[in-house]
Enzyme design. Structure first.
Site, PDB file in Angstrom:
ATOM      1  N   ALA A  51      44.197  33.277  35.909  1.00 27.31           N
ATOM      2  CA  ALA A  51      45.413  34.089  36.157  1.00 27.31           C
ATOM      3  C   ALA A  51      44.916  35.519  36.467  1.00 27.31           C
ATOM      4  O   ALA A  51      45.120  36.510  35.603  1.00 27.31           O
ATOM      5  CB  ALA A  51      46.467  34.102  35.045  1.00 27.31           C
ATOM      6  N   HIS A  52      43.953  35.867  37.248  1.00 23.12           N
ATOM      7  CA  HIS A  52      43.128  36.806  37.599  1.00 23.12           C
ATOM      8  C   HIS A  52      42.596  36.829  38.855  1.00 23.12           C
ATOM      9  O   HIS A  52      42.425  35.886  39.637  1.00 23.12           O
ATOM     10  CB  HIS A  52      42.222  37.281  36.445  1.00 23.12           C
ATOM     11  CG  HIS A  52      41.091  36.286  36.225  1.00 23.12           C
ATOM     12  ND1 HIS A  52      41.126  35.443  35.112  1.00 23.12           N
ATOM     13  CD2 HIS A  52      40.014  36.313  36.919  1.00 23.12           C
ATOM     14  CE1 HIS A  52      39.948  34.620  35.424  1.00 23.12           C
ATOM     15  NE2 HIS A  52      39.222  35.226  36.370  1.00 23.12           N
ATOM     16  N   ALA A  53      41.900  38.081  39.200  1.00 22.94           N
ATOM     17  CA  ALA A  53      41.184  38.274  40.367  1.00 22.94           C
ATOM     18  C   ALA A  53      40.020  39.219  40.255  1.00 22.94           C
ATOM     19  O   ALA A  53      39.912  39.870  39.096  1.00 22.94           O
ATOM     20  CB  ALA A  53      41.787  38.734  41.610  1.00 22.94           C
TER      21      ALA A  53
END
Length: 145
Positions: A60-62
């Site tokens: 749940a990130h980039a």
């Protein structure tokens, strides 16, 4: 398809499953990965996820600039990639292939099987400033490119 300019053009189309060399022997199989030969970057960091509880989600990130290669060393799990316009789900369940994830891809991992081990090869060392941890901030950055 939305194309992003971040140190070169990147998009969801650049993220793909890469087959690795597999040497089969009656004593067991062997697979290997070499810098910039089998994956499109030099490896600076290796980490792995394990003992993920049923129903849990990871990621749940980039990343702004980091390249990654994700391998299911044992068991299986899904990786969902999002370029800000579309999403694609990849099911990983073989240790002789993995998913190349280019920069500026929102990702999360779910659907972990019992005993799954997820190994991640990364192009850089841990750097908190390289992360987008808020999806709205990620979308804003995508729209500004």
């Amino acid at each position: 398809m939305l194309l992003l300019k971040v140190g070169g053009i990147v998009s969801l189309q650049k993220c793909k499953i890469i087959d690795l060399p597999k040497i089969v022997d009656p004593r067991g199989s062997l697979t290997f990965i070499e810098n910039s030969r089998h994956i499109p970057f030099d490896i600076q960091r290796v980490y792995y996820l394990y003992d993920v509880p049923g129903g849990a989600e990871r990621g749940a990130h980039a990343h702004k600039t980091l390249h990654q290669f994700i391998v299911a060393m044992s068991g299986s799990f899904d990786v969902v990639l999002d370029d800000g316009e579309s999403q694609k789900r990849f099911h990983l369940n073989r240790s002789f292939n993995g998913l190349y994830v280019c920069p500026m891809m929102w990702r999360y991992l779910d659907n972990f099987s019992s005993g799954a081990v997820c190994m991640v090869l990364a192009s850089g060392v841990y750097d908190e400033s390289d992360y987008f941890r808020d999806y709205r901030a990620f979308l804003t950055a995508v729209q500004q490119r």
